[in-house]
Design an enzyme around this catalytic site. Structure first.
Site, PDB file in Angstrom:
ATOM      1  N   ASP A   2     -20.798  -0.121 -10.414  1.00 29.05           N
ATOM      2  CA  ASP A   2     -20.516   0.974 -11.217  1.00 29.05           C
ATOM      3  C   ASP A   2     -21.768   2.195 -11.409  1.00 29.05           C
ATOM      4  OD1 ASP A   2     -19.488   2.417 -13.570  1.00 29.05           O
ATOM      5  OD2 ASP A   2     -19.631   1.501 -14.926  1.00 29.05           O
ATOM      6  N   GLY A   3     -21.134   3.618 -11.549  1.00 28.20           N
ATOM      7  CA  GLY A   3     -22.485   4.908 -11.855  1.00 28.20           C
ATOM      8  C   GLY A   3     -22.348   5.140 -10.443  1.00 28.20           C
ATOM      9  N   HIS A  19     -18.942   7.526  -4.455  1.00 31.39           N
ATOM     10  CA  HIS A  19     -18.906   6.647  -3.789  1.00 31.39           C
ATOM     11  C   HIS A  19     -18.465   5.745  -2.728  1.00 31.39           C
ATOM     12  CE1 HIS A  19     -16.123   6.611  -7.677  1.00 31.39           C
ATOM     13  NE2 HIS A  19     -15.121   7.081  -7.486  1.00 31.39           N
ATOM     14  N   LEU A 113     -21.324 -15.736   4.884  1.00 32.78           N
ATOM     15  CA  LEU A 113     -21.108 -15.285   3.374  1.00 32.78           C
ATOM     16  C   LEU A 113     -19.511 -15.311   3.472  1.00 32.78           C
ATOM     17  CD1 LEU A 113     -22.329 -14.182   0.557  1.00 32.78           C
ATOM     18  CD2 LEU A 113     -22.370 -11.438   1.880  1.00 32.78           C
ATOM     19  N   ARG A 176     -20.908  -3.983 -21.262  1.00 34.62           N
ATOM     20  CA  ARG A 176     -19.129  -4.554 -21.083  1.00 34.62           C
ATOM     21  C   ARG A 176     -18.993  -5.663 -19.478  1.00 34.62           C
ATOM     22  NH1 ARG A 176     -18.687   0.627 -21.975  1.00 34.62           N
ATOM     23  NH2 ARG A 176     -18.006   1.804 -20.012  1.00 34.62           N
TER      24      ARG A 176
END
Ligand code: FPP
Length: 229
Positions: A2-3, A19, A113, A176
């Site tokens: 986010d951000g 992005h 991973l 949130r």
């Protein structure tokens, strides 16, 4: 992740540039998690709600997803990264979906991973899809309603073989859940940071891990060997 939008706006750029800049942070996170022996990293790349963003932004993100996979698949594969995805993947446009499917197949045998991409993902949608699947078994008579339990629901989530997350990091100052891994996060530890995703580097991840190791995880129990009376 986010951000991205705010990162771009604060530089007088279009949101999509945020992005684009996210890629460097993805590289850092994948590399650092690989080095630290983290087994699973899930990136919340696109939510079920993100489809309501302006069409041009959605198209850009989808194209970026396809090109990210195309440009990085060789090195991810060389580094033993195994790619998987969760979400309503049938909603994805054909091009990126094909790149994604190919990457999943190509990296399936890797043992480093596991990088899970959450795409057209929503925690509620995931639970709805699991309940639909479960209901079909009840209707067909192969499952009795009284036999429905938490394991039955968990086993019908998108990737039932993957353990619940130990740590969930939310960037950009928001505090949130935004519909992320609602079922799986029942006992996850949360870490909130003001850092915007395009600025998020290995040192921020290191700080999040250090914080995580100070937590006492009791899973609803008391601390073993203490507080027994
Ligand atoms: C959240 O920031 C970011 C997104 C909704 C899109 C993230 C997607 C990518 C980086 C595409 C590529 C994906 C992969 C896995 C390569 P925001 O736009 O909500 O930021 P804001 O809250 O500042 O507006």
């Amino acid at each position: 992740m986010d951000g991205n939008g705010r990162w771009a706006r604060s530089r007088g750029l279009r949101r999509i540039e945020g992005h684009r800049a996210a890629e460097r942070s993805i590289h850092d996170a994948v590399e650092y998690c690989g080095e630290q022996g983290v087994q699973y990293l899930t990136l919340y790349a696109f939510s079920t709600e993100n489809w309501s963003r302006p069409r041009a932004e959605v198209s850009f993100i989808m194209a970026l997803l396809g090109s990210f996979i195309r440009r990085n698949i060789d090195s991810l594969n060389e580094n033993q990264v195994r790619i998987k995805a969760i979400g309503r993947l049938d909603d994805l446009p054909r091009g990126p979906r094909k790149e994604l499917d190919r990457a999943i197949i190509r990296t399936a045998g890797n043992e480093g991973l596991t990088l899970v991409l959450a795409l057209s993902y929503g925690g509620r949608a995931e639970i709805v899809d699991a309940v639909r699947n479960l209901t079909a078994d009840v209707v067909s008579g192969s499952l009795a309603p009284e036999d429905i339990d938490a394991e039955g629901i968990a086993s019908r989530l998108y990737l039932p073989g993957i353990p619940d997350p130990d740590l969930i990091i939310r960037t950009s100052g928001e505090q949130r859940l935004s519909n992320f891994l609602l079922w799986e996060s029942a006992y996850s530890e949360y870490y909130f940071t003001d850092v915007l995703w395009p600025d998020f580097r290995r040192e921020h991840l290191e700080a999040a891990f250090s914080d995580y190791f100070t937590r006492k995880r009791r899973f609803g129990d008391v601390e073993p060997g203490k507080d027994q009376d």
